[in-house]
Scaffold this active site. Structure first.
Site, PDB file in Angstrom:
ATOM      1  N   CYS A 144       0.875  -1.180   0.000  1.00  0.00           N
ATOM      2  CA  CYS A 144       0.000   0.000   0.000  1.00  0.00           C
ATOM      3  C   CYS A 144       0.909   1.226   0.000  1.00  0.00           C
ATOM      4  CB  CYS A 144      -0.978  -0.027   1.174  1.00  0.00           C
ATOM      5  SG  CYS A 144      -0.196  -0.005   2.809  1.00  0.00           S
ATOM      6  N   ASN A 194       2.330   1.352   4.376  1.00  0.00           N
ATOM      7  CA  ASN A 194       2.625   0.089   5.057  1.00  0.00           C
ATOM      8  C   ASN A 194       2.298   0.159   6.554  1.00  0.00           C
ATOM      9  OD1 ASN A 194       5.507  -2.110   5.596  1.00  0.00           O
ATOM     10  ND2 ASN A 194       3.413  -2.666   5.170  1.00  0.00           N
ATOM     11  N   CYS A 233      -1.390   0.687   7.351  1.00  0.00           N
ATOM     12  CA  CYS A 233      -2.831   0.429   7.475  1.00  0.00           C
ATOM     13  C   CYS A 233      -3.266  -0.789   6.652  1.00  0.00           C
ATOM     14  CB  CYS A 233      -3.648   1.650   7.041  1.00  0.00           C
ATOM     15  SG  CYS A 233      -3.360   3.115   8.047  1.00  0.00           S
ATOM     16  N   ARG A 234      -3.352  -0.612   5.335  1.00  0.00           N
ATOM     17  CA  ARG A 234      -3.960  -1.663   4.512  1.00  0.00           C
ATOM     18  C   ARG A 234      -3.067  -2.882   4.336  1.00  0.00           C
ATOM     19  NH1 ARG A 234      -5.081   2.269  -0.331  1.00  0.00           N
ATOM     20  NH2 ARG A 234      -3.131   3.048   0.557  1.00  0.00           N
ATOM     21  N   SER A 235      -1.803  -2.676   3.946  1.00  0.00           N
ATOM     22  CA  SER A 235      -0.983  -3.867   3.647  1.00  0.00           C
ATOM     23  C   SER A 235      -0.627  -4.673   4.900  1.00  0.00           C
ATOM     24  CB  SER A 235       0.249  -3.516   2.807  1.00  0.00           C
ATOM     25  OG  SER A 235       1.098  -2.603   3.450  1.00  0.00           O
ATOM     26  N   ASP A 293      -8.580   3.525   1.225  1.00  0.00           N
ATOM     27  CA  ASP A 293      -7.564   3.937   2.192  1.00  0.00           C
ATOM     28  C   ASP A 293      -8.249   4.500   3.436  1.00  0.00           C
ATOM     29  OD1 ASP A 293      -5.474   4.941   3.616  1.00  0.00           O
ATOM     30  OD2 ASP A 293      -4.586   6.038   1.950  1.00  0.00           O
TER      31      ASP A 293
HETATM   32  P1  4NP Z   1      -1.732   2.792   4.076  1.00  0.00           P
HETATM   33  O1  4NP Z   1      -2.397   4.123   4.642  1.00  0.00           O
HETATM   34  O2  4NP Z   1      -1.161   3.138   2.727  1.00  0.00           O
HETATM   35  O3  4NP Z   1      -2.888   1.860   3.978  1.00  0.00           O
HETATM   36  O4  4NP Z   1      -0.681   2.371   5.068  1.00  0.00           O
HETATM   37  C1  4NP Z   1      -1.744   5.355   4.655  1.00  0.00           C
HETATM   38  C2  4NP Z   1      -0.782   5.595   5.613  1.00  0.00           C
HETATM   39  C3  4NP Z   1      -0.166   6.821   5.656  1.00  0.00           C
HETATM   40  C4  4NP Z   1      -0.516   7.797   4.749  1.00  0.00           C
HETATM   41  C5  4NP Z   1      -1.462   7.548   3.788  1.00  0.00           C
HETATM   42  C6  4NP Z   1      -2.076   6.327   3.747  1.00  0.00           C
HETATM   43  N1  4NP Z   1       0.091   9.071   4.834  1.00  0.00           N
HETATM   44  O5  4NP Z   1      -0.267   9.947   4.030  1.00  0.00           O
HETATM   45  O6  4NP Z   1       0.986   9.273   5.674  1.00  0.00           O
END
Ligand code: 4NP
Length: 155
Positions: free
Chosen positions: A10, A13, A15-17, A125
């Site tokens: 993602c 790294n 939240c989703r992954s 997301d």
């Molecule tokens: P992820 O979520 O890609 O599912 O881990 C996010 C984590 C951090 C950010 C965006 C999405 N950020 O903008 O910092």
């Protein structure tokens, strides 16, 4: 598909992954698959950090402790080490395609491409959204984890 190495990707790294990794570790174990499993982010903002507290809480609700996971960024080696690289959303997939080195054998796809009826869709997301977003993320990644494990075990 038989033995394989699978990487979930993602943006951050956190939240989703990591949730996809957790769900898939559980499914792979239940299916008796011995698979190299990991997750990574296309971005580097959270490298070395544990998953977002909301993601940790969501995993715990399903009996899985992901607090020892640490974020890392995708690197070029990943395209040789992993057979399947599953992207959470279209931007992640585009970024992966852009960085894939020549000769990489990794098959890139959207995670939800592996779920009938959800092909071409992104895992939403949850980072900037409301808490309920993490429950939706869990539903999506656990659906995909199940079908992936079925595919990889040849059932
Ligand atoms: P992820 O979520 O890609 O599912 O881990 C996010 C984590 C951090 C950010 C965006 C999405 N950020 O903008 O910092």
């Amino acid at each position: 598909m038989n033995q394989a190495a699978v990487l979930f990707v993602c943006l951050g790294n956190i939240c989703r992954s990591p949730l996809a990794e957790a769900a898939f570790r559980r499914e792979a174990k239940a299916a008796g698959l011995e698979i190299l499993i990991d997750s990574a982010g296309t971005g580097d903002w959270h490298v070395g950090r544990p998953p977002d507290p909301r993601a940790r809480a969501e995993a715990l609700r399903h009996g899985i402790d992901i607090s020892a996971y640490r974020a890392r960024q995708v690197d070029l080696e990943d395209f040789h080490r992993f057979d399947h690289i599953l992207a959470a959303d279209h931007q992640n997939l585009a970024d992966l395609r852009a960085m894939a080195p020549p000769g990489s054998g990794a098959v890139l796809s959207l995670l939800l491409d592996h779920v009938e009826g959800f092909e071409g869709q992104a895992v939403a997301d949850p980072y900037f959204g409301e808490v309920g977003g993490f429950a939706q993320t869990w539903r999506q990644v656990s659906m995909a984890a199940r079908t992936l494990a079925e595919k990889l075990s040849g059932s």
